[in-house]
Design a protein around this motif. Structure first.
Motif, PDB file in Angstrom:
ATOM      1  N   LEU A  34      27.383  35.338  25.374  1.00 26.87           N
ATOM      2  CA  LEU A  34      28.805  35.592  25.121  1.00 26.87           C
ATOM      3  C   LEU A  34      29.301  36.896  25.727  1.00 26.87           C
ATOM      4  O   LEU A  34      30.398  37.348  25.413  1.00 26.87           O
ATOM      5  CB  LEU A  34      29.102  35.592  23.611  1.00 26.87           C
ATOM      6  N   ARG A  35      28.536  37.494  26.604  1.00 25.81           N
ATOM      7  CA  ARG A  35      28.953  38.758  27.224  1.00 25.81           C
ATOM      8  C   ARG A  35      29.299  38.544  28.693  1.00 25.81           C
ATOM      9  O   ARG A  35      28.562  37.901  29.443  1.00 25.81           O
ATOM     10  CB  ARG A  35      27.863  39.823  27.105  1.00 25.81           C
ATOM     11  N   TYR A  36      30.449  39.093  29.063  1.00 25.78           N
ATOM     12  CA  TYR A  36      30.888  39.088  30.453  1.00 25.78           C
ATOM     13  C   TYR A  36      31.252  40.520  30.817  1.00 25.78           C
ATOM     14  O   TYR A  36      31.599  41.326  29.953  1.00 25.78           O
ATOM     15  CB  TYR A  36      32.105  38.173  30.632  1.00 25.78           C
ATOM     16  N   THR A  37      31.183  40.813  32.111  1.00 22.46           N
ATOM     17  CA  THR A  37      31.459  42.171  32.555  1.00 22.46           C
ATOM     18  C   THR A  37      32.403  42.150  33.748  1.00 22.46           C
ATOM     19  O   THR A  37      32.374  41.191  34.551  1.00 22.46           O
ATOM     20  CB  THR A  37      30.138  42.886  32.937  1.00 22.46           C
ATOM     21  N   PRO A  38      33.287  43.137  33.881  1.00 18.75           N
ATOM     22  CA  PRO A  38      34.146  43.189  35.068  1.00 18.75           C
ATOM     23  C   PRO A  38      33.319  43.161  36.346  1.00 18.75           C
ATOM     24  O   PRO A  38      32.246  43.764  36.422  1.00 18.75           O
ATOM     25  CB  PRO A  38      34.881  44.521  34.896  1.00 18.75           C
ATOM     26  N   CYS A  39      33.824  42.452  37.333  1.00 23.41           N
ATOM     27  CA  CYS A  39      33.092  42.219  38.578  1.00 23.41           C
ATOM     28  C   CYS A  39      34.019  42.492  39.763  1.00 23.41           C
ATOM     29  O   CYS A  39      35.184  42.089  39.759  1.00 23.41           O
ATOM     30  CB  CYS A  39      32.611  40.769  38.588  1.00 23.41           C
ATOM     31  N   PHE A  40      33.496  43.172  40.778  1.00 18.58           N
ATOM     32  CA  PHE A  40      34.279  43.531  41.959  1.00 18.58           C
ATOM     33  C   PHE A  40      33.566  42.965  43.192  1.00 18.58           C
ATOM     34  O   PHE A  40      32.438  43.375  43.490  1.00 18.58           O
ATOM     35  CB  PHE A  40      34.410  45.050  42.075  1.00 18.58           C
ATOM     36  N   ILE A  41      34.211  42.039  43.880  1.00 17.58           N
ATOM     37  CA  ILE A  41      33.561  41.419  45.032  1.00 17.58           C
ATOM     38  C   ILE A  41      34.408  41.604  46.287  1.00 17.58           C
ATOM     39  O   ILE A  41      35.637  41.577  46.238  1.00 17.58           O
ATOM     40  CB  ILE A  41      33.270  39.927  44.788  1.00 17.58           C
ATOM     41  N   ARG A  42      33.708  41.806  47.399  1.00 12.31           N
ATOM     42  CA  ARG A  42      34.378  42.061  48.683  1.00 12.31           C
ATOM     43  C   ARG A  42      33.953  41.086  49.780  1.00 12.31           C
ATOM     44  O   ARG A  42      34.541  41.083  50.849  1.00 12.31           O
ATOM     45  CB  ARG A  42      34.097  43.497  49.141  1.00 12.31           C
TER      46      ARG A  42
END
Length: 314
Positions: A34-42
């Motif tokens: 149940l855990r999600y984390t902010p993600c930054f993709i390029r």
């Protein structure tokens, strides 16, 4: 949720491949249930990292300010409302932003779940047919999903993005009407009792400023709480009166800007009831000015220009 995750990955990959954006801000799965984390993709191949579920509670609008590159962001209802206010305050350029809207059915409050598990370790969780089935050491149980949602989700009137370029999934209905019964209950207490409650809550404050950092609308280059010339507030978290002063001024600064996303409340490591203050301000702004933050790009904020009140006065 799997269909939305797949559509999200495909849209992010397309935007990056076509060089329509340089950055996509979304969520990826965490290492715990149940855990999600902010993600930054390029890079297009990184789109597989994106995911969507009942743990995507962060307000991603907090990452958008003053970024020079063109970017895309995954936005649920409260995120999109914060984005609207940031655009109106010239903190985000609309032309540099692609908004991938996702209708939100609410996010799971892991603190509520933890209390129900009575400290037992959660190892697996599955959400199906309105139930959250959990497995772990010495635990196997199911709980109604609505019983586990954040309080901010239970009163949310705008679960669908109000501003978007692409919408993933079907729009969902709001949860009845928000009567602000919690605010009315707080206001019904005698003044001394209200003050006593707030002082007790804020006696736990460690002045970490996590509430400030999590809020998309707290973006002053120098916060009044950090000023030393002059010093507006004591630096010691042991000063409960100063803690109350900090929170009161913080909430006043959010008048007509707070979208009641609950980010400040969730970020607090001490579990302080911050929404009592923020929701009172949200309700007061609605009653005094007939204004709800983040609904329209065209509607001027009540404290920025003359505006008609709910009673029709100017």
């Amino acid at each position: 949720m799997q269909d939305i995750t797949k559509a999200m990955q495909e849209k992010a990959r397309e935007l990056l491949q076509n060089k329509e954006v340089e950055l996509v801000i979304g969520f990826s799965k965490g290492s715990l249930p149940l855990r999600y984390t902010p993600c930054f993709i390029r890079q297009p191949e990184e789109a597989e990292k994106l995911a969507w579920g009942y743990g995507c509670e962060n307000n991603l609008a907090v990452y958008l300010r003053k970024r020079p590159e063109k970017m895309a962001v995954i936005a649920k209802g409260c995120d999109s409302r914060s984005i609207v206010e940031l655009i109106k305050e010239n903190q985000v350029k609309r032309e540099n932003l692609v908004i991938i809207g996702v209708p939100c059915r609410g996010m799971i409050d892991r603190q509520k779940l933890s209390r129900l598990l009575a400290g037992k370790e959660l190892r697996e969780a599955e959400i199906k047919d309105g139930l959250v089935a959990v497995q772990g050491k010495d635990i196997s149980a199911s709980f109604p999903l609505d019983q586990l949602l954040y309080d901010s989700c239970l009163t949310c009137q705008h679960p669908n993005p109000v501003l978007y370029d692409y919408l993933l999934g079907e729009q969902v209905p709001a949860r009845g009407s928000d009567t602000f019964a919690d605010v009315a209950g707080f206001e019904s207490r005698p003044p001394a009792e209200r003050r006593s409650y707030l002082m007790k809550e804020l006696s736990r404050c460690i002045r970490c400023y996590a509430c400030r950092q999590a809020c998309p609308m707290c973006f002053c280059e120098e916060c009044f709480a950090d000023c030393s010339m002059p010093q507006w507030v004591s630096k010691s978290s042991l000063d409960v009166q100063a803690n109350l002063f900090f929170q009161a001024v913080r909430v006043l600064h959010l008048a007509g800007r707070c979208v009641d996303c609950g980010a400040c409340d969730r970020a607090c490591p001490m579990g302080i009831d911050l929404r009592t203050l923020t929701r009172k301000m949200v309700r007061d702004i609605q009653e005094l000015f007939g204004y709800t933050a983040g609904i329209s790009l065209d509607e001027k904020p009540p404290l920025a220009a003359p505006i008609k009140t709910a009673a029709g006065h100017v």
